[in-house]
Design a protein around this motif. Sequence first.
Motif, short mmCIF file in Angstrom:
data_model
loop_
_atom_site.label_atom_id
_atom_site.label_comp_id
_atom_site.label_asym_id
_atom_site.label_seq_id
_atom_site.Cartn_x
_atom_site.Cartn_y
_atom_site.Cartn_z
N VAL A 144 0.84 -1.21 0.00
CA VAL A 144 0.00 0.00 0.00
C VAL A 144 0.87 1.25 0.00
CG1 VAL A 144 -1.66 1.30 1.37
CG2 VAL A 144 -1.96 -1.16 1.07
N ALA A 158 -3.79 5.43 2.36
CA ALA A 158 -3.21 4.13 2.70
C ALA A 158 -4.09 3.39 3.70
CB ALA A 158 -1.80 4.32 3.25
N LEU A 161 -7.07 1.88 1.99
CA LEU A 161 -6.73 0.71 1.17
C LEU A 161 -6.35 -0.50 2.03
CD1 LEU A 161 -4.56 2.33 -1.66
CD2 LEU A 161 -6.89 1.44 -1.87
N LEU A 162 -5.59 -0.26 3.09
CA LEU A 162 -5.04 -1.39 3.85
C LEU A 162 -6.08 -2.06 4.74
CD1 LEU A 162 -1.58 -1.67 5.42
CD2 LEU A 162 -3.54 -2.19 6.85
#
Length: 212
Positions: A144, A158, A161-162
């Motif tokens: 990411v 991030a 997304l993570l």
Amino acid sequence: MIAALIMREARRGLTGAAWLPIVFFLMVSAIVPFAVGPDAPLLARIGPGALWIAALTAALLPIERLVEPDRADGVLDQLAMSGTSEEAVAFAKIIGHWLAFGPLLLLALVPASALVGMPGEATLRTAVALGIGTPALAALAVAVAALTAGLARASSLAGVLLLPLAIPLVIFGAAASGNDAAAALRLEAATALFILAGAPFVAGAAIRALRT
């Protein structure tokens, strides 16, 4: 070259604010009893899940320093010119990132489990689950970080997304402290292996795109 890159990443992770993820991990463990109350059986049930959420956040905190500084300083270009593949760089970053927070987090698990009132057997199972899952968390963080390097508000993006990608690890890892620990550990190990196998290639492709 790979060993040198791993040591470089580990040294960089263990300097400066290296203790911040572990301090955050312990702070979350200390706050949970205040939020839940003095119900010891309830604390013991939710403790593994709370610790896994804290571990996930600990892996996410240093995400901005994993790839972006090397992109800005031209280190990624120099490594490519020396013949080091982007996948090898990503692999080294994954191992170095895990070395910087994984062992310390496992040590911090002992006081953290005491704070949430987890029994010794559940603590041991949680330690095994974190030992299996934290390398995959490190791999997700590096992938990411590579995908978001150079973008505005990269840390916020991030996290978005993570967190969804880590949900299977958190579910199976937290379940590993329960009665059906063996099945949960097998599912967690399979998920971790899948992530570890794919993350260097995803991160490598993202690093390659950063240089074009």
